[in-house]
Design a protein around this motif. Structure first.
Motif, PDB file in Angstrom:
ATOM      1  N   SER A 192       0.835  -1.213   0.000  1.00 14.16           N
ATOM      2  CA  SER A 192       0.000   0.000   0.000  1.00 14.16           C
ATOM      3  C   SER A 192       0.862   1.252   0.000  1.00 14.16           C
ATOM      4  O   SER A 192       0.544   2.240  -0.654  1.00 14.16           O
ATOM      5  CB  SER A 192      -0.937   0.001   1.206  1.00 14.16           C
ATOM      6  OG  SER A 192      -0.222   0.202   2.412  1.00 14.16           O
ATOM      7  N   HIS A 193       1.964   1.211   0.750  1.00 16.24           N
ATOM      8  CA  HIS A 193       2.917   2.316   0.784  1.00 16.24           C
ATOM      9  C   HIS A 193       4.095   1.877   1.647  1.00 16.24           C
ATOM     10  O   HIS A 193       4.084   0.783   2.200  1.00 16.24           O
ATOM     11  CB  HIS A 193       2.290   3.615   1.285  1.00 16.24           C
ATOM     12  CG  HIS A 193       1.797   3.594   2.702  1.00 16.24           C
ATOM     13  ND1 HIS A 193       0.917   2.649   3.183  1.00 16.24           N
ATOM     14  CD2 HIS A 193       2.059   4.413   3.758  1.00 16.24           C
ATOM     15  CE1 HIS A 193       0.666   2.895   4.454  1.00 16.24           C
ATOM     16  NE2 HIS A 193       1.342   3.949   4.831  1.00 16.24           N
ATOM     17  N   MET A 194       5.118   2.747   1.738  1.00 10.46           N
ATOM     18  CA  MET A 194       6.384   2.320   2.330  1.00 10.46           C
ATOM     19  C   MET A 194       6.541   2.654   3.819  1.00 10.46           C
ATOM     20  O   MET A 194       7.629   2.508   4.360  1.00 10.46           O
ATOM     21  CB  MET A 194       7.554   2.934   1.546  1.00 10.46           C
ATOM     22  CG  MET A 194       7.865   2.237   0.226  1.00 10.46           C
ATOM     23  SD  MET A 194       8.525   0.543   0.412  1.00 10.46           S
ATOM     24  CE  MET A 194      10.116   0.866   1.190  1.00 10.46           C
ATOM     25  N   PHE A 241       6.717   2.166   7.778  1.00 13.83           N
ATOM     26  CA  PHE A 241       7.335   0.989   8.414  1.00 13.83           C
ATOM     27  C   PHE A 241       6.330  -0.050   8.892  1.00 13.83           C
ATOM     28  O   PHE A 241       6.663  -1.238   8.981  1.00 13.83           O
ATOM     29  CB  PHE A 241       8.221   1.427   9.599  1.00 13.83           C
ATOM     30  CG  PHE A 241       7.453   1.824  10.834  1.00 13.83           C
ATOM     31  CD1 PHE A 241       7.049   3.133  11.035  1.00 13.83           C
ATOM     32  CD2 PHE A 241       7.133   0.874  11.808  1.00 13.83           C
ATOM     33  CE1 PHE A 241       6.339   3.496  12.172  1.00 13.83           C
ATOM     34  CE2 PHE A 241       6.428   1.225  12.956  1.00 13.83           C
ATOM     35  CZ  PHE A 241       6.021   2.554  13.131  1.00 13.83           C
ATOM     36  N   ASP A 242       5.103   0.368   9.208  1.00 15.77           N
ATOM     37  CA  ASP A 242       4.133  -0.593   9.724  1.00 15.77           C
ATOM     38  C   ASP A 242       3.490  -1.408   8.606  1.00 15.77           C
ATOM     39  O   ASP A 242       2.572  -2.195   8.859  1.00 15.77           O
ATOM     40  CB  ASP A 242       3.067   0.104  10.589  1.00 15.77           C
ATOM     41  CG  ASP A 242       2.388   1.266   9.891  1.00 15.77           C
ATOM     42  OD1 ASP A 242       3.076   2.040   9.203  1.00 15.77           O
ATOM     43  OD2 ASP A 242       1.159   1.412  10.048  1.00 15.77           O
ATOM     44  N   HIS A 243       3.987  -1.232   7.379  1.00 17.06           N
ATOM     45  CA  HIS A 243       3.474  -1.978   6.224  1.00 17.06           C
ATOM     46  C   HIS A 243       4.564  -2.748   5.502  1.00 17.06           C
ATOM     47  O   HIS A 243       4.265  -3.562   4.633  1.00 17.06           O
ATOM     48  CB  HIS A 243       2.799  -1.013   5.237  1.00 17.06           C
ATOM     49  CG  HIS A 243       1.662  -0.251   5.863  1.00 17.06           C
ATOM     50  ND1 HIS A 243       0.338  -0.573   5.666  1.00 17.06           N
ATOM     51  CD2 HIS A 243       1.667   0.787   6.755  1.00 17.06           C
ATOM     52  CE1 HIS A 243      -0.426   0.241   6.376  1.00 17.06           C
ATOM     53  NE2 HIS A 243       0.355   1.074   7.050  1.00 17.06           N
ATOM     54  N   THR A 244       5.823  -2.502   5.839  1.00 14.67           N
ATOM     55  CA  THR A 244       6.944  -3.019   5.039  1.00 14.67           C
ATOM     56  C   THR A 244       7.807  -4.049   5.763  1.00 14.67           C
ATOM     57  O   THR A 244       8.752  -4.583   5.176  1.00 14.67           O
ATOM     58  CB  THR A 244       7.879  -1.857   4.636  1.00 14.67           C
ATOM     59  OG1 THR A 244       8.296  -1.157   5.834  1.00 14.67           O
ATOM     60  CG2 THR A 244       7.184  -0.875   3.705  1.00 14.67           C
ATOM     61  N   SER A 262      -6.175   0.412   3.186  1.00  9.44           N
ATOM     62  CA  SER A 262      -4.835   0.749   3.680  1.00  9.44           C
ATOM     63  C   SER A 262      -4.905   2.101   4.376  1.00  9.44           C
ATOM     64  O   SER A 262      -5.918   2.437   4.979  1.00  9.44           O
ATOM     65  CB  SER A 262      -3.789   0.720   2.562  1.00  9.44           C
ATOM     66  OG  SER A 262      -3.892   1.867   1.730  1.00  9.44           O
ATOM     67  N   ASP A 263      -3.855   2.926   4.258  1.00  7.54           N
ATOM     68  CA  ASP A 263      -3.812   4.181   5.014  1.00  7.54           C
ATOM     69  C   ASP A 263      -4.381   5.365   4.233  1.00  7.54           C
ATOM     70  O   ASP A 263      -4.115   6.520   4.567  1.00  7.54           O
ATOM     71  CB  ASP A 263      -2.381   4.490   5.466  1.00  7.54           C
ATOM     72  CG  ASP A 263      -1.925   3.535   6.552  1.00  7.54           C
ATOM     73  OD1 ASP A 263      -2.575   2.482   6.719  1.00  7.54           O
ATOM     74  OD2 ASP A 263      -0.918   3.823   7.219  1.00  7.54           O
ATOM     75  N   ALA A 264      -5.167   5.063   3.190  1.00 10.10           N
ATOM     76  CA  ALA A 264      -5.941   6.138   2.567  1.00 10.10           C
ATOM     77  C   ALA A 264      -6.962   6.659   3.563  1.00 10.10           C
ATOM     78  O   ALA A 264      -7.472   7.766   3.417  1.00 10.10           O
ATOM     79  CB  ALA A 264      -6.626   5.641   1.305  1.00 10.10           C
ATOM     80  N   SER A 321      -8.155  -0.399   7.185  1.00  6.00           N
ATOM     81  CA  SER A 321      -7.200  -1.398   7.674  1.00  6.00           C
ATOM     82  C   SER A 321      -6.712  -1.158   9.097  1.00  6.00           C
ATOM     83  O   SER A 321      -6.488  -2.104   9.847  1.00  6.00           O
ATOM     84  CB  SER A 321      -6.010  -1.481   6.718  1.00  6.00           C
ATOM     85  OG  SER A 321      -6.455  -1.667   5.383  1.00  6.00           O
ATOM     86  N   HIS A 322      -6.500   0.102   9.487  1.00  2.55           N
ATOM     87  CA  HIS A 322      -5.996   0.385  10.839  1.00  2.55           C
ATOM     88  C   HIS A 322      -7.119   0.608  11.862  1.00  2.55           C
ATOM     89  O   HIS A 322      -6.834   0.799  13.047  1.00  2.55           O
ATOM     90  CB  HIS A 322      -5.137   1.653  10.832  1.00  2.55           C
ATOM     91  CG  HIS A 322      -3.708   1.449  10.421  1.00  2.55           C
ATOM     92  ND1 HIS A 322      -2.917   0.434  10.910  1.00  2.55           N
ATOM     93  CD2 HIS A 322      -2.911   2.163   9.576  1.00  2.55           C
ATOM     94  CE1 HIS A 322      -1.703   0.535  10.384  1.00  2.55           C
ATOM     95  NE2 HIS A 322      -1.666   1.559   9.566  1.00  2.55           N
ATOM     96  N   ASP A 323      -8.362   0.628  11.404  1.00  4.97           N
ATOM     97  CA  ASP A 323      -9.454   0.989  12.318  1.00  4.97           C
ATOM     98  C   ASP A 323      -9.740  -0.169  13.289  1.00  4.97           C
ATOM     99  O   ASP A 323     -10.071  -1.274  12.854  1.00  4.97           O
ATOM    100  CB  ASP A 323     -10.713   1.317  11.500  1.00  4.97           C
ATOM    101  CG  ASP A 323     -11.844   1.834  12.383  1.00  4.97           C
ATOM    102  OD1 ASP A 323     -12.206   3.007  12.244  1.00  4.97           O
ATOM    103  OD2 ASP A 323     -12.349   1.056  13.217  1.00  4.97           O
TER     104      ASP A 323
HETATM  105 ZN   LIG Z   1      -0.023   2.489   8.571  1.00 10.81          ZN
END
Ligand SMILES: [Zn+2]
Length: 280
Positions: free
Chosen positions: A105-107, A109-112, A203-205, A248-250
């Motif tokens: 989703s993006h770079m 740290f909590d996704h990579t 994701s974090d959108a 995703s983070h909710d």
């Molecule tokens: Zn995140």
């Protein structure tokens, strides 16, 4: 046009959590702590296995400071040993070698963290995301982990241009959604489940349901106007019949939608989890 297909199964793997001030999740709020999951979604398709995001680094399992230093306490990272990504994948009967594709989703740290598990995989990422990870703005440079950027260099990436949604298999089952604004290349995922219902992974959108409902972003978005467009896109997608939008983070979505980590095959399997799987 190829016939429309579906994915076979989806798992929201057990996730480490971060505890943050709610002001990090939405502009104009603050003062209360929120515990949020850092998920990895495992998706089974006729063409093979894929992951959406890669959670936290294996080396930090059981000892988050080993991977994240001072960030481990700043974000109150809770990462039990058994939540290691490789073990989670083994728990559903596969190995990391079986993962043929990584959609990131993006770079941040909590996704990579688990990217080093998939050097053999074909990668999909938003255009500009890798470059931005190496030269981020001062505002959010703390959100990138050097070891993960190094691991990303070993993956053969395909870049998805901003503003373009990519039908991964050309069959409508997995569509990468351009949702840039949080970072230059933020991606979400649209999945067609076997019962023909649609599952959107934001994701974090968006970080919380309120972000989407009110079209309000968070303090570390790189482009506020693009972020608001992404939030409006999510809101619109959510109005389509048979569609579930999973932020995703909710923590509420995590508690209500992940079926306690069991396989997700239909809208009916997106149901309240058992109480013991709700983040503490
Ligand atoms: Zn995140």
């Amino acid at each position: 046009m190829a016939a429309t297909k579906t994915v076979r199964r989806v798992w929201a793997l057990d996730a480490p959590t971060l505890t943050v001030d709610c002001g990090i999740l939405m502009l104009g709020t603050g003062g209360a702590l929120e515990t949020i999951p850092a998920p990895t979604f495992l998706i089974e398709h006729d063409e093979g296995l894929m992951v959406f995001d890669a959670g936290l680094a294996t080396v930090g399992a059981g000892d988050p400071a080993a991977a994240y230093g001072e960030m481990a306490s700043a974000f109150q990272i809770d990462f039990p040993e058994e939540y290691r990504l490789d073990r989670q994948i083994e728990a559903v009967g596969y190995t990391t070698r079986d993962v043929r594709r990584v959609v990131l989703s993006h770079m941040h740290f909590d996704h990579t963290g688990g990217l080093d598990l998939f050097p053999h995989a074909q990668g999909f990422i938003g255009a500009g995301e890798l470059r931005y990870a190496k030269t981020p703005s001062k505002l959010d440079e703390a959100f990138f982990r050097e070891d993960d950027i190094a691991a990303a260099q070993k993956i053969a990436w395909n870049e998805v241009p901003a503003g373009y949604d990519h039908d991964l298999f050309g069959d409508g089952s997995v569509v990468l959604l351009s949702l840039h604004g949080h970072t230059p290349g933020t991606l979400g995922l649209k999945l067609r489940l076997p019962d023909e219902s649609t599952l959107i992974l934001t994701s974090d959108a968006a970080h919380t349901r309120a972000n989407v409902d009110l079209t309000i972003g968070m303090p570390f978005d790189v482009d506020r106007l693009d972020k608001n467009s992404a939030l409006q896109k999510l809101k619109l997608l959510g109005t389509q019949p048979g569609t579930t939008v999973w932020i995703s983070h909710d923590p509420q979505d995590w508690a209500e939608l992940r079926a306690g980590g069991a396989e997700i095959t239909s809208a009916a399997t997106l149901r309240p989890a058992e109480p013991d799987s709700v983040p503490a």
